[in-house]
Design a protein around this motif. Structure first.
Motif, PDB file in Angstrom:
ATOM      1  N   LEU A  75     -71.825 -44.489  50.274  1.00 19.71           N
ATOM      2  CA  LEU A  75     -70.698 -45.669  50.215  1.00 19.71           C
ATOM      3  C   LEU A  75     -70.936 -46.720  50.725  1.00 19.71           C
TER       4      LEU A  75
ATOM      5  N   GLN B 238     -71.406 -46.913  30.643  1.00 15.19           N
ATOM      6  CA  GLN B 238     -71.404 -47.966  31.549  1.00 15.19           C
ATOM      7  C   GLN B 238     -72.327 -47.845  32.705  1.00 15.19           C
ATOM      8  N   ALA B 239     -73.110 -46.873  32.785  1.00  5.33           N
ATOM      9  CA  ALA B 239     -73.772 -46.554  34.140  1.00  5.33           C
ATOM     10  C   ALA B 239     -75.033 -45.906  33.647  1.00  5.33           C
TER      11      ALA B 239
ATOM     12  N   ASN C  66     -70.015 -54.253  50.089  1.00  3.05           N
ATOM     13  CA  ASN C  66     -70.291 -55.698  49.981  1.00  3.05           C
ATOM     14  C   ASN C  66     -69.808 -56.404  51.006  1.00  3.05           C
TER      15      ASN C  66
ATOM     16  N   TYR D  90     -65.659 -39.383  38.571  1.00  3.12           N
ATOM     17  CA  TYR D  90     -64.325 -39.920  38.668  1.00  3.12           C
ATOM     18  C   TYR D  90     -63.581 -40.733  37.683  1.00  3.12           C
ATOM     19  N   ASN D  91     -64.209 -40.631  36.457  1.00  2.00           N
ATOM     20  CA  ASN D  91     -63.600 -40.964  35.158  1.00  2.00           C
ATOM     21  C   ASN D  91     -62.568 -40.032  34.553  1.00  2.00           C
TER      22      ASN D  91
ATOM     23  N   SER E 291     -71.817 -38.737  51.543  1.00  2.00           N
ATOM     24  CA  SER E 291     -70.794 -39.290  50.781  1.00  2.00           C
ATOM     25  C   SER E 291     -70.484 -40.859  51.610  1.00  2.00           C
TER      26      SER E 291
ATOM     27  N   GLN F  69     -72.174 -49.905  49.241  1.00  2.00           N
ATOM     28  CA  GLN F  69     -71.626 -50.619  47.969  1.00  2.00           C
ATOM     29  C   GLN F  69     -70.179 -51.514  48.514  1.00  2.00           C
TER      30      GLN F  69
ATOM     31  N   ARG G 275     -71.146 -38.786  43.326  1.00  2.00           N
ATOM     32  CA  ARG G 275     -71.334 -39.938  44.618  1.00  2.00           C
ATOM     33  C   ARG G 275     -70.539 -40.981  44.473  1.00  2.00           C
ATOM     34  N   ALA G 276     -70.424 -41.792  45.591  1.00  2.00           N
ATOM     35  CA  ALA G 276     -69.394 -43.017  45.405  1.00  2.00           C
ATOM     36  C   ALA G 276     -69.496 -43.659  43.989  1.00  2.00           C
ATOM     37  N   SER G 277     -68.435 -43.949  43.284  1.00  2.00           N
ATOM     38  CA  SER G 277     -68.624 -44.622  41.912  1.00  2.00           C
ATOM     39  C   SER G 277     -69.246 -44.012  40.851  1.00  2.00           C
ATOM     40  N   GLY G 278     -69.532 -42.779  41.138  1.00  2.00           N
ATOM     41  CA  GLY G 278     -69.951 -41.724  40.114  1.00  2.00           C
ATOM     42  C   GLY G 278     -69.159 -41.582  38.830  1.00  2.00           C
TER      43      GLY G 278
END
Length: 221
Positions: free
Chosen positions: A151, A18-19, A156, A89-90, A147, A154, A83-86
């Motif tokens: 971040l 997904q990335a 928003n 973390y899955n 970090s 992202q 990284r953030a949203s890397g």
């Protein structure tokens, strides 16, 4: 290195693609796994040593260059994966195996450097009892700084979170600068400042208070 690389890229293959960086992250683990496997295979079976001995090629520097490449390769790899949203973390395996691989590369490079009488981490950080701690704080500060800087874009437009991220960047910058100053003091870049005196003790105490406040604000609900 081989085992942690295997765990990392094998875990990544179970993550949905997904990335954009998925292929790169898998490649990071595959490359070091394959090269480490070849080295161990040839070393254990003593194959091709008469034609090419990786420990003696280029006056023994070939192995060092390879390990230096490994260190830089995994430094970038860890930065991308964690990284953030890397992707790290899955799955916990990805996060920990990537950092283990990086530090394994550093450790192996340090061992090679010591065997060639170049320099080791122990020698580099052994000038005083406090120098190791300044290096540890420098590494932690850089992680916080990197970090938070990654971040912030992202978030928003969530103003409260953006302010917290900006505060984390500021904390990381200040701490990094202080650490660099006292590390350089140990290497006599600033001859007017002496390490191990009241100044270092006072700054250390201020940094403790600084990080108590920083951690309490950055980790609150």
């Amino acid at each position: 290195i081989m085992f942690s690389s295997l765990v990392c890229f094998a875990s990544l293959t179970n993550v949905a693609n997904q990335a954009d960086e998925w292929a790169y992250c898998v490649t990071v683990g595959v490359v070091t796994f394959a090269l480490s496997f070849i080295v161990l295979f040839l070393d254990r079976l003593q194959l091709c040593f008469d034609k090419f001995n990786y420990t003696k090629a280029i006056d023994g520097k070939f192995e060092g260059f390879a390990l230096m490449f490994f260190c830089l390769w995994w430094l970038v790899g860890c930065a991308v994966m964690t990284r953030a949203s890397g992707l790290a973390y899955n799955a916990t395996n990805i996060y920990f195996s990537s950092w283990i691989a990086f530090f394994s590369c550093l450790y192996t490079f340090d061992q090679w450097s010591g065997s060639k009488d170049i320099i080791t981490v122990r020698q580099l950080t052994g000038l005083s009892t406090t120098l190791k701690s300044w290096y540890a704080l420098l590494f932690s500060s850089l992680v916080v700084l990197g970090s938070a800087a990654d971040l912030r874009p992202q978030l928003n437009g969530v103003r409260e979170r953006e302010d917290e991220a900006a505060f984390a960047v500021a904390v990381g910058v200040i701490s990094t600068v202080v650490c660099l100053i006292f590390i350089l003091v140990h290497y006599k870049f600033f001859t007017k400042i002496k390490h191990g005196g009241w100044l270092e003790l006072g700054v250390s105490f201020i940094m403790i208070l600084f990080w108590i406040v920083g951690v309490s604000l950055l980790t609150n609900d």
